[in-house]
Design a protein around this motif. Structure first.
Motif, PDB file in Angstrom:
ATOM      1  N   ASN A  85       0.799  -1.226   0.000  1.00 28.31           N
ATOM      2  CA  ASN A  85       0.000   0.000   0.000  1.00 28.31           C
ATOM      3  C   ASN A  85       0.833   1.279   0.000  1.00 28.31           C
ATOM      4  OD1 ASN A  85       0.875  -0.076   2.670  1.00 28.31           O
ATOM      5  ND2 ASN A  85      -1.178   0.068   3.574  1.00 28.31           N
ATOM      6  N   GLU A  86       2.163   1.157   0.119  1.00 33.01           N
ATOM      7  CA  GLU A  86       2.994   2.365   0.005  1.00 33.01           C
ATOM      8  C   GLU A  86       3.455   2.638  -1.423  1.00 33.01           C
ATOM      9  OE1 GLU A  86       5.907  -0.973   1.246  1.00 33.01           O
ATOM     10  OE2 GLU A  86       3.872  -0.334   1.765  1.00 33.01           O
ATOM     11  N   THR A  94       3.173   6.054  -3.256  1.00 30.98           N
ATOM     12  CA  THR A  94       3.539   7.197  -2.418  1.00 30.98           C
ATOM     13  C   THR A  94       5.041   7.481  -2.473  1.00 30.98           C
ATOM     14  OG1 THR A  94       4.066   6.007  -0.346  1.00 30.98           O
ATOM     15  CG2 THR A  94       1.724   6.392  -0.846  1.00 30.98           C
ATOM     16  N   HIS A 136     -12.070  -2.421   2.069  1.00 32.87           N
ATOM     17  CA  HIS A 136     -11.539  -2.762   3.388  1.00 32.87           C
ATOM     18  C   HIS A 136     -11.929  -4.169   3.824  1.00 32.87           C
ATOM     19  CE1 HIS A 136      -9.819   1.129   4.402  1.00 32.87           C
ATOM     20  NE2 HIS A 136     -10.901   1.718   3.936  1.00 32.87           N
ATOM     21  N   THR A 189      -6.547  -1.385   1.854  1.00 35.04           N
ATOM     22  CA  THR A 189      -6.543  -0.194   2.703  1.00 35.04           C
ATOM     23  C   THR A 189      -6.493   1.119   1.947  1.00 35.04           C
ATOM     24  OG1 THR A 189      -4.116  -0.110   2.850  1.00 35.04           O
ATOM     25  CG2 THR A 189      -5.274  -1.529   4.436  1.00 35.04           C
ATOM     26  N   TYR A 245      -3.862   3.779  -0.183  1.00 37.96           N
ATOM     27  CA  TYR A 245      -2.454   4.089   0.054  1.00 37.96           C
ATOM     28  C   TYR A 245      -2.185   4.267   1.543  1.00 37.96           C
ATOM     29  CZ  TYR A 245      -3.336   9.161   0.641  1.00 37.96           C
ATOM     30  OH  TYR A 245      -3.758  10.384   1.088  1.00 37.96           O
ATOM     31  N   GLU A 246      -0.959   3.983   1.937  1.00 36.67           N
ATOM     32  CA  GLU A 246      -0.586   3.945   3.343  1.00 36.67           C
ATOM     33  C   GLU A 246      -0.798   5.300   4.013  1.00 36.67           C
ATOM     34  OE1 GLU A 246       2.780   1.425   5.303  1.00 36.67           O
ATOM     35  OE2 GLU A 246       3.668   3.288   4.568  1.00 36.67           O
ATOM     36  N   SER A 247      -1.490   5.287   5.116  1.00 33.20           N
ATOM     37  CA  SER A 247      -1.806   6.503   5.852  1.00 33.20           C
ATOM     38  C   SER A 247      -0.536   7.220   6.285  1.00 33.20           C
ATOM     39  CB  SER A 247      -2.642   6.159   7.091  1.00 33.20           C
ATOM     40  OG  SER A 247      -2.916   7.308   7.861  1.00 33.20           O
ATOM     41  N   GLY A 248      -0.538   8.541   6.121  1.00 30.96           N
ATOM     42  CA  GLY A 248       0.607   9.357   6.509  1.00 30.96           C
ATOM     43  C   GLY A 248       1.585   9.612   5.387  1.00 30.96           C
TER      44      GLY A 248
END
Length: 302
Positions: free
Chosen positions: A207-208, A211, A234, A255, A257-260
């Motif tokens: 998921n990263e 990004t 989800h 999920t 893309y990775e949160s943050g």
């Protein structure tokens, strides 16, 4: 796959296809004609260890003899659909063709008036405690170069064709690997070519990836697509199992893309949990209207 056209390319500086030879030209296979789906195929190019067989090259691919821009004339709008991992059943080739037919029918019903073709690859290689996941993942990434070679060939002969990619599940890794390959192909970039839109359905990739944590993919999405669309659920039970159990990570198709992290500026994602739920195979059946809407409105998302 039998009775296919086999394509070979001579690579020049910068990974560009500068020459080509068609070997063993033949009619499209009866099955492909019956299904009405032109297919670019690398099935049989890799052995069960995930290595290229001796008769194939890093960029070789086959066709069913009816692929636009390669075997027949150019079309205005072409979508390449890439299937995912083969988890069950004893006929992965036919299952892939069924998935291609589903893509064609669902997009057509939703109003897409372009041409859909399939990209078939060795999604059933490997075995062992991970059920062949690791080997299939490696083969998916190696197929990115082969798909990129097809894109170069298509744009060389059909420079005005609108090219799109759609990848389901592990097909997302083929798609993203292709974009990374195109991002370092001089001829492609010097001529200003792009993949107009890419559509990731239940992507079985980290998921990263879109990004800044994965800059090669971030740059490839930014540079090589007008807009990229990710559809995730989800509740996707297959992705939850694969990534939590085997990868010890989370999937883009579960999920988002990775949160943050910061995604590519032309990357867009949609939570489709209410439409898809836990049905990892149900993205195409439920999202045809969404995909076609995004295809028709790329300038609003780039």
């Amino acid at each position: 796959m039998t009775n296919v056209n086999r394509r070979r390319f001579i690579k020049g500086a910068g990974g560009t296809a500068v020459g080509l030879t068609a070997l063993g030209a033949g009619a499209g296979s009866a099955s492909a004609q019956r299904y009405g789906i032109p297919i670019v195929s690398t099935r049989g190019h890799f052995n069960d260890d995930g290595n290229l067989v001796s008769s194939e090259t890093q960029t070789s691919y086959d066709t069913t003899g009816d692929v636009p821009g390669v075997d027949t004339g150019c079309v205005n709008d072409l979508t390449v659909f890439i299937h995912g991992w083969h988890k069950k059943g004893d006929n992965p080739d036919q299952d892939a063709r069924d998935k291609f037919l589903s893509a064609k029918n669902n997009l057509g019903t939703a109003g897409y008036d372009g041409t859909v073709i399939g990209y078939s690859w060795d999604n059933d290689v490997g075995g062992g405690v991970d059920f062949g996941w690791g080997t299939a993942k490696d083969v998916a990434q190696q197929n990115g170069v082969k798909l990129a070679q097809f894109a170069v060939y298509l744009k060389y002969y059909c420079p005005n064709a609108t090219l799109r990619f759609a990848g389901h599940s592990l097909g997302a890794q083929v798609l993203l690997s292709c974009l990374r390959s195109l991002d370092v192909t001089d001829w492609w970039n010097n001529n200003g070519h792009e993949v107009y839109s890419t559509h990731i359905l239940g992507g079985a990739t980290d998921n990263e990836k879109p990004t800044t944590e994965s800059m090669t993919t971030y740059n490839a999405i930014t540079n090589q697509t007008a807009a990229t669309f990710n559809y995730h659920s989800h509740d996707d039970s297959v992705l939850s199992w694969v990534y939590n159990t085997i990868e010890f990570d989370q999937a883009l198709g579960e999920t988002g893309y990775e949160s943050g992290n910061t995604p590519a500026p032309n990357y867009n994602e949609f939570d489709v949990t209410s439409q898809v739920g836990s049905d990892h195979s149900g993205y195409l059946d439920n999202l045809g209207d969404d995909m076609v809407y995004h295809m028709n409105n790329v300038p609003y998302y780039d």
